[in-house]
Design a protein around this motif. Structure first.
Motif, PDB file in Angstrom:
ATOM      1  N   ASP A   1      -7.627   4.703  -2.298  1.00  0.00           N
ATOM      2  CA  ASP A   1      -7.368   3.260  -2.284  1.00  0.00           C
ATOM      3  C   ASP A   1      -7.818   2.597  -0.988  1.00  0.00           C
TER       4      ASP A   1
ATOM      5  N   ARG B   1       0.063   4.677  -1.742  1.00  0.00           N
ATOM      6  CA  ARG B   1      -1.358   4.695  -2.083  1.00  0.00           C
ATOM      7  C   ARG B   1      -2.091   5.702  -1.209  1.00  0.00           C
TER       8      ARG B   1
ATOM      9  N   TRP C   1       0.814  -1.210   0.000  1.00  0.00           N
ATOM     10  CA  TRP C   1       0.000   0.000   0.000  1.00  0.00           C
ATOM     11  C   TRP C   1       0.852   1.267   0.000  1.00  0.00           C
TER      12      TRP C   1
END
Length: 260
Positions: free
Chosen positions: A88, A9, A6
């Motif tokens: 996200d 993001r 991640w």
């Protein structure tokens, strides 16, 4: 645990000015997610940067938003899309406790405020986040901060004003499952998790002293088993660490020796 997939993001945390939301925003920023904290007290989100290492402070951003007002949610997410390109990860954390029983005369404003924040805020924020995830065809993870009150009703407290709070959290339990089925039907690569804490030391009850008498709140905070906000933030990091093929639909986290 690693959530390196991640890194870079975009994560949005509602109710990020204090408590679970603040702790979560800090941990996400530490883990290199570009983190946007939504809050009415936007200056409190800016102050969280002092809790971050110098090289992580650039990861945290603040946008003013009252999630109970649909127009503010739409505006905030439009700004996020313009400035950051999309969403996200969404942590639906904003919530309030009531100051009225269900049968109190003239309780309409208090009841609506709880439903508008705890239920409609989740609906509106999720809708706007999913719109961007759908357009970008990206994977995503939405975490609804629920409560054990969304699964069990306890009457051992000295308060009789929590009825609409229980109802709002039961609604979040249903929303999480409805979202899961909608994502499956649309073949969207989006996870949704309901995270249900037990007692947590936060400002939420002290900020609404009409819900439970202040002396009772102070006794609870001092003597009852309580989780810390960071415990919930750590649970969120754990959920984000799961591989793409694993979905935890419901996670309940309680303090040791909690009796209800």
């Amino acid at each position: 645990m690693t959530i390196s997939r991640w890194s870079g993001r975009i994560a949005v945390v509602t109710g990020a000015s204090a408590g679970i939301g603040a702790a979560t925003a800090i941990e996400l920023a530490k883990n290199d997610l570009i983190t946007i904290g939504l809050a009415r007290r936007v200056e409190k989100v800016e102050e969280l940067k002092s809790n971050l290492p110098n090289d992580k402070q650039r990861n945290l951003h603040a946008i003013k938003c009252d999630v109970s007002i649909e127009a503010e949610v739409i505006r905030a997410f439009a700004e996020i899309e313009k400035r950051f390109g999309g969403v996200d990860v969404l942590i639906n954390n904003a919530g309030i406790v009531p100051q009225t029983s269900l049968t109190n005369i003239n309780n309409s404003d208090n009841v609506r405020q709880v439903i508008d924040t705890n239920v409609m805020g989740v609906v509106f924020c999720t809708r706007e986040a999913v719109k961007m995830m759908r357009e970008r065809k990206s994977e995503g993870h939405i975490i609804h901060i629920n409560s054990i009150a969304g699964h069990y009703m306890s009457y051992h407290s000295e308060s009789t004003t929590m009825g609409i709070y229980y109802a709002s959290k039961y609604a979040v339990t249903a929303l999480a499952e409805q979202h899961r089925h909608e994502f499956i039907k649309e073949k969207l690569n989006i996870k949704v998790t309901s995270l249900s804490p037990g007692g947590v030391k936060t400002e939420i009850m002290k900020a609404n002293p009409g819900a439970i008498p202040l002396d009772i709140i102070e006794k609870m905070m001092e003597y009852a088993p309580m989780l810390e906000s960071k415990d919930i933030a750590d649970a969120i990091i754990y959920l984000l660490s799961t591989p793409p093929n694993v979905l935890i639909t419901e996670l309940t986290i309680r303090p040791m020796n909690e009796t209800f």
